[in-house]
Design a protein around this motif. Structure first.
Motif, PDB file in Angstrom:
ATOM      1  N   UNK A 107       0.793  -1.228   0.000  1.00  0.00           N
ATOM      2  CA  UNK A 107       0.000   0.000   0.000  1.00  0.00           C
ATOM      3  C   UNK A 107       0.823   1.274   0.000  1.00  0.00           C
ATOM      4  N   UNK A 108       2.064   1.212   0.471  1.00  0.00           N
ATOM      5  CA  UNK A 108       2.832   2.452   0.579  1.00  0.00           C
ATOM      6  C   UNK A 108       3.581   2.807  -0.701  1.00  0.00           C
ATOM      7  N   UNK A 109       3.412   2.032  -1.764  1.00  0.00           N
ATOM      8  CA  UNK A 109       4.045   2.340  -3.035  1.00  0.00           C
ATOM      9  C   UNK A 109       5.487   1.875  -3.143  1.00  0.00           C
ATOM     10  N   UNK A 110       6.004   1.206  -2.127  1.00  0.00           N
ATOM     11  CA  UNK A 110       7.375   0.720  -2.146  1.00  0.00           C
ATOM     12  C   UNK A 110       7.496  -0.466  -3.095  1.00  0.00           C
ATOM     13  N   UNK A 111       8.569  -0.492  -3.863  1.00  0.00           N
ATOM     14  CA  UNK A 111       8.833  -1.606  -4.763  1.00  0.00           C
ATOM     15  C   UNK A 111       9.492  -2.714  -3.943  1.00  0.00           C
ATOM     16  N   UNK A 112       8.946  -3.917  -4.053  1.00  0.00           N
ATOM     17  CA  UNK A 112       9.475  -5.041  -3.286  1.00  0.00           C
ATOM     18  C   UNK A 112      10.618  -5.723  -4.044  1.00  0.00           C
ATOM     19  N   UNK A 113      11.333  -6.564  -3.348  1.00  0.00           N
ATOM     20  CA  UNK A 113      12.418  -7.327  -3.972  1.00  0.00           C
ATOM     21  C   UNK A 113      11.861  -8.250  -5.048  1.00  0.00           C
ATOM     22  N   UNK A 114      10.688  -8.845  -4.801  1.00  0.00           N
ATOM     23  CA  UNK A 114      10.062  -9.703  -5.805  1.00  0.00           C
ATOM     24  C   UNK A 114       9.730  -8.922  -7.074  1.00  0.00           C
TER      25      UNK A 114
END
Length: 149
Positions: free
Chosen positions: A107-114
């Motif tokens: 939800x916070x717009x952060x790009x995940x490692x996946x």
């Protein structure tokens, strides 16, 4: 029927085109749309000119015609008409009780490692495969937009 705003007509047009593009038999012309519609409609025939107006956002069909279009394309009526998702009973637990996965929306717009790994794999693919992935993601996103659990 109430008069729709230009924005409502254009949004309907975009949803209709998306629904038509995802069907087994791709319908991309006003003539093909009118013919397919008239095979399912038992009222007065729809002309290619009317179908053209639906596709360009200059007119919207009556509610009973939107129902036929929704059945024809396999999308929810509420989504096609208003852009609102419809509840789909999957027989499983409600979405709020579903187990979270590592692919769950952030939800916070952060790009995940996946997501970064997925992007790096995507960039290594030939253009034709990237296009297939784009189409698949577009289809899955549309499906999520149309239905809620």
């Amino acid at each position: 029927m109430a008069t729709q705003t230009k924005a409502e007509r254009e949004a309907f047009s975009e949803r209709l085109k998306a629904a038509l593009a995802r069907g087994r038999k791709r319908i991309s012309t006003p003539t093909a749309l009118a013919e397919a519609f008239n095979l399912r409609w038992h009222g007065r025939s729809v002309t290619p000119q009317a179908a053209q107006k639906w596709l360009t956002g200059t007119a919207m069909p009556a509610p009973e015609k939107i129902e036929v279009l929704a059945q024809m394309t396999g999308v929810p009526v509420t989504w096609l008409r208003y852009g609102l998702p419809e509840r789909r009973d999957t027989g499983g637990p409600p979405a709020s009780e579903a187990r979270a996965t590592r692919y769950e929306k952030v939800d916070n717009g952060t790009v995940t490692a996946d997501e970064l790994r997925l992007l790096s794999h995507l960039r290594l693919m030939p253009a034709a495969r990237r296009e297939l992935v784009r189409q698949l993601v577009q289809e899955l996103a549309l499906e999520s937009e149309m239905w809620t659990k």
